[in-house]
Scaffold this active site. Structure first.
Site, PDB file in Angstrom:
ATOM      1  CB  SER A   1      -0.974   0.029   1.199  1.00  0.00           C
ATOM      2  OG  SER A   1      -1.492   1.355   1.562  1.00  0.00           O
TER       3      SER A   1
ATOM      4  CE1 TYR B   1      -4.090  -1.931   5.168  1.00  0.00           C
ATOM      5  CE2 TYR B   1      -3.153   0.309   4.862  1.00  0.00           C
ATOM      6  CZ  TYR B   1      -3.697  -0.951   4.116  1.00  0.00           C
ATOM      7  OH  TYR B   1      -3.937  -1.228   2.842  1.00  0.00           O
TER       8      TYR B   1
HETATM    9  P1  NAP Z   1     -11.790  -5.457   0.522  1.00  0.00           P
HETATM   10  O1  NAP Z   1     -12.624  -4.942  -0.310  1.00  0.00           O
HETATM   11  O2  NAP Z   1     -11.910  -5.297   1.996  1.00  0.00           O
HETATM   12  O3  NAP Z   1     -11.718  -7.039   0.494  1.00  0.00           O
HETATM   13  C1  NAP Z   1     -10.932  -7.552   1.234  1.00  0.00           C
HETATM   14  C2  NAP Z   1     -10.642  -9.275   0.702  1.00  0.00           C
HETATM   15  O4  NAP Z   1      -9.722  -9.849   1.748  1.00  0.00           O
HETATM   16  C3  NAP Z   1     -12.141  -9.938   0.990  1.00  0.00           C
HETATM   17  O5  NAP Z   1     -12.039 -10.784  -0.134  1.00  0.00           O
HETATM   18  C4  NAP Z   1     -11.950 -10.334   2.237  1.00  0.00           C
HETATM   19  O6  NAP Z   1     -12.918 -11.787   2.300  1.00  0.00           O
HETATM   20  C5  NAP Z   1     -10.487 -11.166   2.122  1.00  0.00           C
HETATM   21  N1  NAP Z   1     -10.113 -11.152   3.634  1.00  0.00           N
HETATM   22  C6  NAP Z   1     -10.100 -10.369   4.707  1.00  0.00           C
HETATM   23  N2  NAP Z   1      -9.546 -10.967   5.728  1.00  0.00           N
HETATM   24  C7  NAP Z   1      -9.093 -12.192   5.599  1.00  0.00           C
HETATM   25  C8  NAP Z   1      -8.184 -13.222   6.128  1.00  0.00           C
HETATM   26  N3  NAP Z   1      -7.922 -13.229   7.381  1.00  0.00           N
HETATM   27  N4  NAP Z   1      -7.953 -14.389   5.205  1.00  0.00           N
HETATM   28  C9  NAP Z   1      -8.391 -14.385   3.968  1.00  0.00           C
HETATM   29  N5  NAP Z   1      -8.991 -13.390   3.574  1.00  0.00           N
HETATM   30  C10 NAP Z   1      -9.281 -12.348   4.192  1.00  0.00           C
HETATM   31  O7  NAP Z   1     -10.005  -5.012   0.222  1.00  0.00           O
HETATM   32  P2  NAP Z   1      -9.330  -4.208  -0.573  1.00  0.00           P
HETATM   33  O8  NAP Z   1      -9.522  -2.938  -0.642  1.00  0.00           O
HETATM   34  O9  NAP Z   1      -9.892  -4.781  -1.959  1.00  0.00           O
HETATM   35  O10 NAP Z   1      -8.052  -4.523  -0.370  1.00  0.00           O
HETATM   36  C11 NAP Z   1      -7.303  -5.657  -1.159  1.00  0.00           C
HETATM   37  C12 NAP Z   1      -5.683  -5.355  -0.613  1.00  0.00           C
HETATM   38  O11 NAP Z   1      -5.375  -4.169  -1.025  1.00  0.00           O
HETATM   39  C13 NAP Z   1      -5.428  -5.162   0.833  1.00  0.00           C
HETATM   40  O12 NAP Z   1      -4.236  -6.056   1.164  1.00  0.00           O
HETATM   41  C14 NAP Z   1      -5.505  -3.832   1.111  1.00  0.00           C
HETATM   42  O13 NAP Z   1      -4.363  -3.370   2.287  1.00  0.00           O
HETATM   43  C15 NAP Z   1      -4.662  -3.401  -0.091  1.00  0.00           C
HETATM   44  N6  NAP Z   1      -5.076  -1.932  -0.407  1.00  0.00           N
HETATM   45  C16 NAP Z   1      -6.107  -1.404  -0.599  1.00  0.00           C
HETATM   46  C17 NAP Z   1      -6.344  -0.174  -0.802  1.00  0.00           C
HETATM   47  C18 NAP Z   1      -7.651   0.491  -1.102  1.00  0.00           C
HETATM   48  O14 NAP Z   1      -7.708   1.817  -1.213  1.00  0.00           O
HETATM   49  N7  NAP Z   1      -8.753   0.005  -1.264  1.00  0.00           N
HETATM   50  C19 NAP Z   1      -5.054   0.872  -1.045  1.00  0.00           C
HETATM   51  C20 NAP Z   1      -3.803   0.148  -0.773  1.00  0.00           C
HETATM   52  C21 NAP Z   1      -3.872  -1.215  -0.430  1.00  0.00           C
HETATM   53  P3  NAP Z   1     -14.249 -11.623   3.199  1.00  0.00           P
HETATM   54  O15 NAP Z   1     -14.882 -10.701   2.561  1.00  0.00           O
HETATM   55  O16 NAP Z   1     -14.486 -13.089   3.031  1.00  0.00           O
HETATM   56  O17 NAP Z   1     -13.866 -11.171   4.760  1.00  0.00           O
END
Ligand code: NAP
Length: 248
Positions: free
Chosen positions: A143, A157
């Site tokens: 991130s 985080y």
């Molecule tokens: P999201 O929409 O909240 O989706 C999270 C996903 O991770 C869901 O499929 C969830 O499954 C799964 N998950 C959560 N805890 C888990 C666990 N303990 N074991 C296995 N699966 C788990 O998140 P996102 O925004 O797409 O983020 C994905 C990645 O990108 C993360 O690493 C986040 O830190 C990174 N990121 C995101 C952003 C942003 O702006 N969105 C920016 C920088 C980095 P369930 O639904 O079943 O819980």
């Protein structure tokens, strides 16, 4: 034989976009999720509807037994592993550092850091030529928080993503001679549900004015970068990072 990709947290947001794009590019895909089965099943149905191959496998990446079972499911269903995307990640509502409870700190580090380590270890055991594997690619989802620090939001985080960056560099060097490339993407402000977990569902729109490109990013834009890093097109890239952040 069809290449395979395991996407942790592949049921929603960036992971779901990655799973869909991977299938469109010819991978058989394992869509891992933590609890929301219907979301994972919907991604699998979409991939199958488009003629692709996918399975949904529940498993908390922070749980070593569940991670072992997750990779065994991939072995059983696909019989090979070519790419791992360490995407599962969590954050908690915005807080100053001195107000972060120990339980929360441990949970964030367990899922974001230990989960990524456990999955990387299972992948290395299968892909490394040292273990009889045929090589492969690992893409870690870090991130921009690792560089910006997320003050007044979630320094826990941000620190977990800093650990992912260090792991990317170290593991890349460790397995570079064993056929495995390890790289990372650093997404910026991306439209997903994670911001609601942080207590600010409209965070991207609130902050996008500070992004040089003056907009938030889409999960599909991050997925494109992940798929490139996992592809042979990135064959001389390892231990490197691509910021997908509109210049932020
Ligand atoms: P999201 O929409 O909240 O989706 C999270 C996903 O991770 C869901 O499929 C969830 O499954 C799964 N998950 C959560 N805890 C888990 C666990 N303990 N074991 C296995 N699966 C788990 O998140 P996102 O925004 O797409 O983020 C994905 C990645 O990108 C993360 O690493 C986040 O830190 C990174 N990121 C995101 C952003 C942003 O702006 N969105 C920016 C920088 C980095 P369930 O639904 O079943 O819980």
């Amino acid at each position: 034989m069809q290449k395979t990709m395991l996407v942790t947290g592949g049921s929603r947001g960036i992971g779901a976009a990655t799973a869909r794009l991977a299938a469109a590019r010819g991978f058989a895909v394992c869509v891992n999720y933590a609890g929301r089965k219907e979301a994972a099943d919907a991604v699998v149905a979409e991939i199958e509807g488009a003629g692709g191959r996918a399975i949904a496998v529940q498993g908390d990446v922070a749980d070593a037994g569940a991670v072992a079972a997750l990779f065994q499911a991939v072995d059983g269903e696909f019989g090979r592993l070519d790419a791992l995307v360490n995407n599962a990640g969590i954050l908690y509502p915005q807080s100053r550092l001195e107000d972060i409870p120990r339980d929360r700190l441990e949970h964030v580090l367990r899922v974001n850091v230990i989960g990524s380590f456990l999955c990387a270890a299972e992948a290395v055991r299968r892909m490394s030529t040292r273990h009889g594997g045929a090589g492969g690619a690992i893409v870690n989802v870090s991130s921009m928080a690792a560089r910006l620090g997320s003050p007044n939001e979630y320094v826990d985080y941000a620190a977990s993503k800093g650990a992912i960056d260090a792991m990317t560099i170290g593991l890349a060097k460790e397995v570079a001679g064993e056929g495995i490339r390890v790289n990372a993407v650093r997404p910026g402000l991306i439209y997903t549900d994670i911001h609601a977990s942080g207590g600010v569902p409209d965070r991207v729109d609130r902050l996008k004015g500070a992004v040089p490109m003056e907009r938030g990013g889409t999960p599909e834009e991050v997925a494109e970068t992940i798929l490139w890093l996992a592809s042979d097109g990135a064959s001389y890239c390892t231990g490197t990072f691509i910021d997908v952040s509109g210049g932020r």
